[in-house]
Design a protein around this motif. Structure first.
Motif, PDB file in Angstrom:
ATOM      1  N   THR A  25      65.717  12.059  47.776  1.00 39.97           N
ATOM      2  CA  THR A  25      64.715  12.963  47.393  1.00 39.97           C
ATOM      3  C   THR A  25      64.754  14.474  47.087  1.00 39.97           C
ATOM      4  N   LYS A  26      66.112  14.802  46.992  1.00 37.30           N
ATOM      5  CA  LYS A  26      66.325  16.193  46.552  1.00 37.30           C
ATOM      6  C   LYS A  26      67.006  16.218  45.224  1.00 37.30           C
ATOM      7  N   PHE A  28      67.009  17.298  42.143  1.00 35.11           N
ATOM      8  CA  PHE A  28      66.347  17.947  41.318  1.00 35.11           C
ATOM      9  C   PHE A  28      67.318  18.162  40.008  1.00 35.11           C
ATOM     10  N   HIS A  31      67.613  15.060  37.934  1.00 33.06           N
ATOM     11  CA  HIS A  31      66.497  14.720  37.429  1.00 33.06           C
ATOM     12  C   HIS A  31      66.576  15.678  36.030  1.00 33.06           C
ATOM     13  N   THR A  47      58.037  12.128  34.716  1.00 33.52           N
ATOM     14  CA  THR A  47      58.585  12.140  36.171  1.00 33.52           C
ATOM     15  C   THR A  47      57.679  11.158  36.968  1.00 33.52           C
ATOM     16  N   SER A  48      58.601  10.366  38.054  1.00 32.48           N
ATOM     17  CA  SER A  48      58.076   9.592  38.915  1.00 32.48           C
ATOM     18  C   SER A  48      58.536   9.771  40.151  1.00 32.48           C
ATOM     19  N   PHE A  49      57.585   9.638  41.205  1.00 25.71           N
ATOM     20  CA  PHE A  49      58.196   9.860  42.748  1.00 25.71           C
ATOM     21  C   PHE A  49      59.175  11.376  42.691  1.00 25.71           C
ATOM     22  N   ASN A  50      58.545  12.274  42.155  1.00 23.60           N
ATOM     23  CA  ASN A  50      59.238  13.599  42.521  1.00 23.60           C
ATOM     24  C   ASN A  50      60.272  13.726  41.720  1.00 23.60           C
ATOM     25  N   THR A  51      61.462  12.977  41.873  1.00 25.07           N
ATOM     26  CA  THR A  51      62.581  13.382  41.098  1.00 25.07           C
ATOM     27  C   THR A  51      63.049  12.162  40.427  1.00 25.07           C
ATOM     28  N   SER A 139      57.530   3.221  45.641  1.00 25.42           N
ATOM     29  CA  SER A 139      56.867   4.408  45.157  1.00 25.42           C
ATOM     30  C   SER A 139      56.770   4.298  43.444  1.00 25.42           C
ATOM     31  N   ASP A 143      53.550   3.577  40.731  1.00 28.72           N
ATOM     32  CA  ASP A 143      53.472   4.551  39.865  1.00 28.72           C
ATOM     33  C   ASP A 143      53.538   3.994  38.389  1.00 28.72           C
TER      34      ASP A 143
END
Length: 382
Positions: A25-26, A28, A31, A47-51, A139, A143
């Motif tokens: 989840t980090k 970045f 990504h 982008t999907s599920f933040n990263t 997730s 999406d």
């Protein structure tokens, strides 16, 4: 296209990811780098599920879409390798090969881009975060990751197989998992007079033993199931009878029917056995990962690709499923597809360390093998 040029590109990309690992989840930077590579190849992405990243390449046949998944997160492990691409993020390391998985998915895009070939069908590239922790697959599916997808393929590095070998398995390949949270309630009293109380610790001990009897006495010996209690918490002093004990553990199975049956037996034991001692049991079973069950027709396609690329002798058909978990399972729960393993071991190069270890590395010759396998899987899926 020039495979040597592609191989060198793959090595460069993989080493960059390996040098800059990021936890679940980090991811970045990861990504952003993925998006940079996709932009260079003029590939539409979002982008999907933040990263995470979902990218699409249009094919000749727009009615068929084949998806490829690569997970992108690293592990909280110190990288102790003496190589120039060792992790610069202290305490974080790509010790499970997700840098390889990401690179291979990008490599498939690079293959078609450099060769100036339009794929035979649409290709969807799925760069999934958080496989090591919360699981990003569900997730991304929510999406729209699988919208319009006909089949999806994933792979994992395999340090037990030599480079060039491909591991396959029909049916269940990885287990499902459930989290067990158990509370045993008794009544505390002085340790010198245990008859005046109800010993929650004693009851918990009997519950643990009884839970293990499910596998040995209730489960068909031809089926697979594992119950592990990894945490026992409770008690306040050595001379006080415990009034409450908390247990935490996991249940792992390969068969949905076995999973349901074992959960039922666990609940029966926790709810009834403590009553015989005058205590009480409570349990919460939290569903975790579903079992990864490959689709036979998709495994046939992978097998065909191995034979066409290398020969039948490079197929390693796994006899046993892995009782670990893999959230790629959700991608093929309701969509055709399969998961396979990519041999990365090379004794001559002293690349033999197991995954989840700070010395873990791969034979980078496997990168091109992984790309060519996925490219051929696409063609063979038509």
């Amino acid at each position: 296209m020039n495979k040597e040029i592609l191989k060198n590109w793959l090595i460069q990309v993989r080493r960059d990811f390996h040098k800059h690992p990021e936890l679940s989840t980090k991811e970045f930077r990861t990504h952003n780098k993925i998006c940079e590579y996709l932009d260079e190849m003029n590939i539409t992405h979002r982008t999907s599920f933040n990263t995470g990243v979902i990218a699409d390449i249009e094919g000749e046949n727009k009615n068929i879409t084949i998806a490829l998944r690569g997970d992108i997160d690293a592990l909280p492990i110190l990288d102790i390798k003496d190589v120039e691409y060792a992790s610069e993020n202290i305490g974080v390391c790509h010790a499970c090969g997700h840098d390889v998985h990401t690179t291979i998915v990008l490599g498939v895009a690079k293959y078609f881009y450099d060769a100036k070939i339009k794929p035979p069908v649409n290709i969807r590239l799925l760069f999934q975060p958080a496989e090591e922790t919360v699981g990003g697959a569900k997730s991304m599916i929510s999406d729209g990751a699988l919208k319009g997808v006909n089949a999806v393929y994933g792979l994992h590095v395999d340090e037990t197989l030599d480079t060039g070998q491909i591991g396959i398995r029909y049916g269940a390949m990885y287990a499902s998992s459930d989290i067990l949270k158990i509370k045993i309630i008794g009544e505390s009293c002085h340790g010198a007079y245990p008859s005046r109380g109800i010993d929650a610790l004693l009851i918990a001990s009997h519950v643990i033993v009884a839970l293990q009897s499910i596998v040995s006495r209730n489960l068909d010996t031809r089926e697979s199931g594992v119950i592990t209690i990894g945490i026992i918490n409770g008690g306040t002093a050595g001379n006080i009878i415990s009034n409450e004990i908390e247990l935490e553990g996991t249940l792992r199975t390969l068969n949905p029917g076995v999973r349901a049956y074992m959960k039922k037996r666990i609940e029966e034991i926790v709810n009834t056995l403590p009553l015989a001692f005058g205590g009480k049991g409570e349990i919460i079973i939290e569903p975790d990962y579903t079992a990864l069950i490959n689709h036979d027709e998709s495994v046939d396609i992978i097998k065909k690709s191995v034979i066409e690329l290398f020969g039948e002798e490079y197929i390693y058909e796994k006899k046993l499923a892995d009782m670990g978990v893999e959230d790629f399972a959700y991608f093929i729960e309701n969509t055709s597809g399969a998961f396979f393993t990519l041999g990365t071991k090379n004794k001559k190069k002293n690349i033999i360390t197991q995954a989840h270890n700070g010395n873990f590395d791969i034979d980078e010759d496997a990168l091109l093998t992984g790309v060519m396998m996925q490219v051929l899987n696409i063609y063979n899926s038509i």
